[in-house]
Design an enzyme around this catalytic site. Structure first.
Site, PDB file in Angstrom:
ATOM      1  N   CYS A   8      50.592  22.398  42.343  1.00  0.00           N
ATOM      2  CA  CYS A   8      50.724  21.006  41.458  1.00  0.00           C
ATOM      3  C   CYS A   8      50.351  19.282  41.476  1.00  0.00           C
ATOM      4  O   CYS A   8      50.538  19.087  40.562  1.00  0.00           O
ATOM      5  CB  CYS A   8      51.529  20.417  43.787  1.00  0.00           C
ATOM      6  SG  CYS A   8      53.637  20.936  43.874  1.00  0.00           S
ATOM      7  N   ASN A  85      54.382  38.182  42.198  1.00  0.00           N
ATOM      8  CA  ASN A  85      53.735  38.602  42.999  1.00  0.00           C
ATOM      9  C   ASN A  85      54.737  37.457  44.408  1.00  0.00           C
ATOM     10  O   ASN A  85      54.387  36.472  44.172  1.00  0.00           O
ATOM     11  CB  ASN A  85      52.083  38.050  43.699  1.00  0.00           C
ATOM     12  CG  ASN A  85      51.630  39.062  42.271  1.00  0.00           C
ATOM     13  OD1 ASN A  85      52.106  40.198  41.970  1.00  0.00           O
ATOM     14  ND2 ASN A  85      50.637  38.703  41.576  1.00  0.00           N
ATOM     15  N   HIS A  98      54.877  31.223  40.443  1.00  0.00           N
ATOM     16  CA  HIS A  98      54.678  31.017  38.689  1.00  0.00           C
ATOM     17  C   HIS A  98      54.361  32.810  38.505  1.00  0.00           C
ATOM     18  O   HIS A  98      54.363  33.664  39.035  1.00  0.00           O
ATOM     19  CB  HIS A  98      52.742  31.030  39.537  1.00  0.00           C
ATOM     20  CG  HIS A  98      52.152  31.575  40.148  1.00  0.00           C
ATOM     21  ND1 HIS A  98      52.593  31.629  41.162  1.00  0.00           N
ATOM     22  CD2 HIS A  98      51.871  32.357  40.104  1.00  0.00           C
ATOM     23  CE1 HIS A  98      51.021  32.306  41.937  1.00  0.00           C
ATOM     24  NE2 HIS A  98      51.064  32.771  41.233  1.00  0.00           N
ATOM     25  N   HIS A 100      53.579  35.018  36.373  1.00  0.00           N
ATOM     26  CA  HIS A 100      52.796  35.816  35.117  1.00  0.00           C
ATOM     27  C   HIS A 100      53.809  35.928  33.748  1.00  0.00           C
ATOM     28  O   HIS A 100      54.640  36.856  33.651  1.00  0.00           O
ATOM     29  CB  HIS A 100      51.585  36.444  35.731  1.00  0.00           C
ATOM     30  CG  HIS A 100      50.862  36.238  36.892  1.00  0.00           C
ATOM     31  ND1 HIS A 100      49.575  36.374  36.408  1.00  0.00           N
ATOM     32  CD2 HIS A 100      51.348  36.457  38.639  1.00  0.00           C
ATOM     33  CE1 HIS A 100      49.202  35.647  38.423  1.00  0.00           C
ATOM     34  NE2 HIS A 100      50.386  35.992  38.720  1.00  0.00           N
TER      35      HIS A 100
HETATM   36  P1  5GP Z   1      48.923  34.895  42.296  1.00  0.00           P
HETATM   37  O1  5GP Z   1      48.024  35.838  42.479  1.00  0.00           O
HETATM   38  O2  5GP Z   1      49.206  34.045  42.956  1.00  0.00           O
HETATM   39  O3  5GP Z   1      50.071  35.863  41.307  1.00  0.00           O
HETATM   40  O4  5GP Z   1      48.364  34.356  40.593  1.00  0.00           O
HETATM   41  C1  5GP Z   1      47.252  33.228  40.903  1.00  0.00           C
HETATM   42  C2  5GP Z   1      47.119  33.147  39.327  1.00  0.00           C
HETATM   43  O5  5GP Z   1      46.854  32.119  39.266  1.00  0.00           O
HETATM   44  C3  5GP Z   1      45.917  34.029  38.960  1.00  0.00           C
HETATM   45  O6  5GP Z   1      46.483  35.209  37.791  1.00  0.00           O
HETATM   46  C4  5GP Z   1      44.916  33.173  38.724  1.00  0.00           C
HETATM   47  O7  5GP Z   1      43.517  34.025  38.033  1.00  0.00           O
HETATM   48  C5  5GP Z   1      44.745  31.622  38.093  1.00  0.00           C
HETATM   49  N1  5GP Z   1      44.603  30.894  38.957  1.00  0.00           N
HETATM   50  C6  5GP Z   1      43.369  30.193  39.700  1.00  0.00           C
HETATM   51  N2  5GP Z   1      42.926  29.286  39.451  1.00  0.00           N
HETATM   52  C7  5GP Z   1      43.613  28.291  38.441  1.00  0.00           C
HETATM   53  C8  5GP Z   1      42.873  27.534  38.182  1.00  0.00           C
HETATM   54  O8  5GP Z   1      42.728  26.319  38.529  1.00  0.00           O
HETATM   55  N3  5GP Z   1      43.561  27.516  36.984  1.00  0.00           N
HETATM   56  C9  5GP Z   1      44.414  28.697  36.659  1.00  0.00           C
HETATM   57  N4  5GP Z   1      44.437  27.661  35.162  1.00  0.00           N
HETATM   58  N5  5GP Z   1      44.745  29.154  36.794  1.00  0.00           N
HETATM   59  C10 5GP Z   1      44.149  29.786  38.208  1.00  0.00           C
HETATM   60 ZN    ZN Z   2      53.152  23.404  44.972  1.00  0.00          ZN
END
Ligand code: 5GP
Ligand code: ZN
Length: 112
Positions: A8, A85, A98, A100
């Site tokens: 957000c 995920n 999100h 990926h």
């Molecule tokens: P999840 O593990 O929830 O599927 O993916 C979260 C993703 O967010 C990870 O791939 C991680 O590298 C990315 N991420 C975490 N913190 C930040 C951030 O502050 N900025 C950006 N651009 N990506 C982030």
């Molecule tokens: Zn949010």
């Protein structure tokens, strides 16, 4: 907007990110820890926790999914992988949905 939600904050512009696409429904930015030459996260502007919650929001789901395709087009990535995920045990660490979007290298299946 959810308090203390990293994504957000990126949508609102209060947290810096390398934004590659934005429209009325979604924002896309480069992952801070890329796993492929193209690794972008596509998020709806509205705070939705995960894919299950998105399923209850068909008004958001259509424009959001359309945005994912537009991001790939804009990045010249006709072939791409998307991963959602859902739940901490399978790797969700940010609880604002999100996609990926990964591209730019060969990828096997099943994923390693
Ligand atoms: P999840 O593990 O929830 O599927 O993916 C979260 C993703 O967010 C990870 O791939 C991680 O590298 C990315 N991420 C975490 N913190 C930040 C951030 O502050 N900025 C950006 N651009 N990506 C982030
Ligand atoms: Zn949010």
């Amino acid at each position: 907007m959810a308090e203390d939600c990293l994504f957000c904050g990126i949508v609102a512009g209060t947290v810096p990110a390398d934004i590659v696409y934005a429209d009325d429904a979604a924002v896309a930015f480069r992952d801070i820890n890329p796993q492929a030459p193209v690794h972008v996260l596509v998020v709806p502007r509205e705070h939705v926790v995960d894919l299950r919650e998105l399923g209850g929001r068909p008004d958001l789901a259509g424009p959001y999914v359309a945005a994912i395709g537009k991001v790939a087009d804009n990045l010249d990535a006709p072939d791409f992988r998307t991963v959602f995920n859902t739940g901490a045990p399978v790797g969700q660490s940010v609880f604002h949905i999100h996609a990926h979007l990964l591209a730019g290298r060969p990828m096997g299946w099943p994923p390693g």
